[in-house]
Write a protein that holds these residues in place. Structure first.
Motif, PDB file in Angstrom:
ATOM      1  N   LEU A 177       2.034   9.530  15.733  1.00  0.00           N
ATOM      2  CA  LEU A 177       0.974   8.545  15.464  1.00  0.00           C
ATOM      3  C   LEU A 177       1.583   7.224  14.989  1.00  0.00           C
ATOM      4  N   TRP A 178       2.633   7.323  14.175  1.00  0.00           N
ATOM      5  CA  TRP A 178       3.310   6.114  13.689  1.00  0.00           C
ATOM      6  C   TRP A 178       3.912   5.338  14.858  1.00  0.00           C
ATOM      7  N   ILE A 206      -1.138   3.508   8.945  1.00  0.00           N
ATOM      8  CA  ILE A 206      -0.864   4.929   9.213  1.00  0.00           C
ATOM      9  C   ILE A 206      -0.045   5.593   8.094  1.00  0.00           C
ATOM     10  N   VAL A 207       1.063   4.983   7.699  1.00  0.00           N
ATOM     11  CA  VAL A 207       1.899   5.611   6.657  1.00  0.00           C
ATOM     12  C   VAL A 207       1.183   5.616   5.290  1.00  0.00           C
ATOM     13  N   LEU A 252      -4.104  14.604   7.804  1.00  0.00           N
ATOM     14  CA  LEU A 252      -5.489  14.178   8.034  1.00  0.00           C
ATOM     15  C   LEU A 252      -5.646  12.674   7.809  1.00  0.00           C
ATOM     16  N   GLY A 253      -4.970  12.148   6.782  1.00  0.00           N
ATOM     17  CA  GLY A 253      -5.048  10.702   6.504  1.00  0.00           C
ATOM     18  C   GLY A 253      -4.480   9.893   7.658  1.00  0.00           C
ATOM     19  N   ALA A 254      -3.313  10.306   8.151  1.00  0.00           N
ATOM     20  CA  ALA A 254      -2.694   9.582   9.275  1.00  0.00           C
ATOM     21  C   ALA A 254      -3.544   9.710  10.527  1.00  0.00           C
ATOM     22  N   ALA A 255      -4.081  10.913  10.760  1.00  0.00           N
ATOM     23  CA  ALA A 255      -4.909  11.118  11.960  1.00  0.00           C
ATOM     24  C   ALA A 255      -6.171  10.258  11.895  1.00  0.00           C
ATOM     25  N   GLY A 256      -6.779  10.181  10.717  1.00  0.00           N
ATOM     26  CA  GLY A 256      -7.991   9.360  10.568  1.00  0.00           C
ATOM     27  C   GLY A 256      -7.695   7.892  10.827  1.00  0.00           C
ATOM     28  N   ALA A 257      -6.590   7.393  10.248  1.00  0.00           N
ATOM     29  CA  ALA A 257      -6.236   5.972  10.433  1.00  0.00           C
ATOM     30  C   ALA A 257      -5.956   5.683  11.905  1.00  0.00           C
ATOM     31  N   ALA A 286       0.834  -1.208   0.000  1.00  0.00           N
ATOM     32  CA  ALA A 286       0.000   0.000   0.000  1.00  0.00           C
ATOM     33  C   ALA A 286       0.868   1.258   0.000  1.00  0.00           C
ATOM     34  N   THR A 287       1.941   1.244   0.788  1.00  0.00           N
ATOM     35  CA  THR A 287       2.836   2.405   0.839  1.00  0.00           C
ATOM     36  C   THR A 287       3.439   2.657  -0.539  1.00  0.00           C
TER      37      THR A 287
END
Lengths: 245, 320
Positions: free
Chosen positions: B195-196, B267-268, B57-62, B4-5
């Motif tokens: 977050l990571w 997250i990433v 925002l993507g990392a925070a949502g995950a 995915a990354t």
């Protein structure tokens, strides 16, 4: 490594849930915690795992107060299987089992493979958890605990939702772990399973330890009458006894 | 590097140069007058800011979905972005001209909202009630922050201040400069890193809070990381671009099927996919033939609201 409760009392709001519990649990044994609903069985198991803080007393693992241990050190030594079979995300069985290695901060490939083998999950390891039956999921959750190779395995009613075949399969795995030197502590509602498969039984009533000993001694008809209010007697031979009312 | 990354990193690497060329005026490097200046001073900071804000925002949502064990969690819907907006609006209302103070106020608002949500999350005894409880609690925080923001707007000292707050709240990347990038990028990067770092603990939470604690997770430390991580990512994004909603909701759902579904694996790639989504949405806002440019926050809400409804319907089918 002995796991001991030294005068452990747990209070919830104004209720004393556990009242000065004193016991020394031995590695190599399967210890069953029995008692009527609300007796404090799950609370005692949580206290042994340091998931509730005693109002008084302490839980000691090999001369060390578990409350003073680093959380990761404690987690490496004490594996805990909660009653809830919650798995929030639809991970594969293998990834679920691998969560047991989190306290070790390693990949633990060999340990994960071994736990999967012990719980007979080889054929299911790539399946998403959502596709498992209740019995398969229970085995996967037990394998998660075994993957951490803890000295102590504490399980809260691990057999409750299982049919007889799955109960026996899980007890076989736990017996193998005990024979290999781990301590196993199970909260059990089924007194027949405790009588036939435990080495030692603790009986709680209203937060107090009312019996502690071999299954024959701790689950005597007198203890059952006093604890559960049920007149009952055991029939059959040791190892395959049944309770009749 | 996971599949995915790799996928989202490659898509982003393709999208960034294309986004620099796209706009109401398509840039031809050979014929467009002042092409280099437009690229360096207008298009590039805007693209970088889209990547920064979307990534945060993507990392925070995950991370929020993992922490709350709730697939409906989103920094906008659950009150974190509205909390940040309230902080920023209060800073504007009390007349601060300092961008740093405004950003600090937005960060404080985001952290406060996340701390409130985490406190409610920590008090759920029955996981079966969790999704409904957190969703309602998050929406309550969002409503409260929204109401207080509206109150601040209605009490604004003059019509110009009122208008500027309302337009800013709609969320956009129009006319942003390198100053905004310099302000938001380090804060967002720090937030994504926090977050990571929380990933392992979020994985353990897959089994519920009790099992996570038995695996050595310290709930207070995790809560602190979540408050700090979402506060930095969402707060800095809101401070420079207003509320850009639904990114944190949509992105983890797009990414999850490409991962092993552990929260840490999400997250990433969610940061990369969030960056891609905001970048592409911003380009679409620029090239749509409307009288005035469509606001990015509005565009993403138009995409996100039906997506949220689709998720609800899919979850209902799963529950019946």
């Amino acid at each position: 490594m002995m796991l001991s409760c030294e005068s452990v009392s747990v209070q919830r709001e104004s209720t004393l849930v556990l009242d000065q519990i004193e016991c020394q649990l031995m590695p190599g044994d399967i210890t069953a915690i029995c008692g009527p609903n609300g007796a404090g069985k799950s609370t005692l198991l949580s206290a042994l795992a340091n998931l509730v803080t005693p109002a008084a007393g302490s839980v000691v693992l090999s001369d060390r107060d578990v409350a003073q241990m680093h959380p990761l050190t404690r987690a490496r030594n004490i594996g805990y299987l909660p009653q809830s079979a919650e798995v929030a995300w639809d991970v594969s069985v293998r990834n679920l089992v691998s969560l047991g290695r989190l306290p070790h901060r390693d990949a633990g490939e060999a340990e994960i493979r071994q736990a999967i083998g012990l719980c007979d999950l080889e054929a299911l390891q790539d399946r998403p958890v959502s596709t498992l039956s209740g019995g398969e999921k229970a085995r996967a959750l037990l394998a998660r605990v075994l993957a951490g190779q803890p000295q102590w395995i504490l399980a809260d009613e691990p057999l409750a939702a299982l049919d007889i075949a799955h109960q026996l399969a899980m007890l076989k795995v736990l017996r193998e772990e005990a024979d290999a030197g781990s301590g196993v502590v199970l909260v059990l509602h089924d007194l027949s399973l405790a009588m036939n498969y435990a080495d030692r039984v603790l009986v709680l009533r209203e937060g107090k330890l009312v019996a502690d000993g071999t299954p024959e001694a701790a689950l005597s008809p007198e203890v059952i009458a006093n604890g559960w209010g049920v007149e009952a007697k055991w029939i059959g031979e040791p190892g395959s006894r049944a309770l009749i009312y | 590097m996971t599949r995915a990354t790799l996928i989202f990193a490659m898509l982003l690497a393709i999208a960034i140069p294309l986004s620099l060329l796209a706009g109401r005026v398509w840039i031809d490097l050979e014929t467009t007058p002042n092409a280099a200046l437009i690229l360096a001073e207008l298009r590039l900071p805007r693209a970088v800011l889209a990547v920064v804000i979307g990534g945060g925002l993507g990392a925070a949502g995950a991370a929020m979905q993992g922490y709350l064990r709730n697939p409906l969690a989103d920094p906008g819907l659950f009150g974190i972005a509205p909390g940040a907006a309230l902080g920023a609006v209060l800073a504007i209302y009390f007349g601060t001209a300092s961008t740093v103070l405004l950003t600090g106020s937005a960060l404080a608002g985001a952290c406060g909202a996340m701390a409130l949500l985490a406190l409610i999350a920590g008090r759920t005894a029955n996981p079966a009630h969790g999704i409904a409880l957190f969703t309602l609690a998050g929406m309550m925080i969002a409503s409260l922050a929204g109401a207080l923001t509206s109150l601040a707007i209605s009490l604004a000292p003059n019509a110009f201040a009122m208008s500027s707050i309302v337009v800013w709240l709609m969320g956009a990347l129009t006319d942003r400069s390198w100053d905004d990038v310099t302000l938001a990028a380090p804060l967002t990067l720090a937030g994504v890193l926090v977050l990571w770092r929380a990933g392992r603990a979020l994985d353990a939470l897959t089994l519920g809070e009790e099992a996570a604690r038995s695996l050595g997770v310290n709930p207070r430390a995790l809560m602190g990381m979540m408050v700090l991580g979402t506060g930095l990512t969402v707060g800095s994004g809101v401070a420079v671009a207003g509320i850009i909603g639904f990114v944190g909701l949509i992105v983890p759902h797009l990414v999850r099927p490409l991962t092993d579904k552990r929260p840490s694996s999400l997250i990433v790639p969610s940061a990369l996919a969030g960056a891609l989504l905001v970048l592409v949405a911003d380009v679409l806002c620029r090239i749509l033939p409307l009288v005035t440019e469509l606001r990015l926050g509005i565009a993403l809400s138009l995409i996100g609201a039906p997506f949220f409804l689709w998720l609800l319907l899919r979850m209902r089918r799963g529950l019946t």
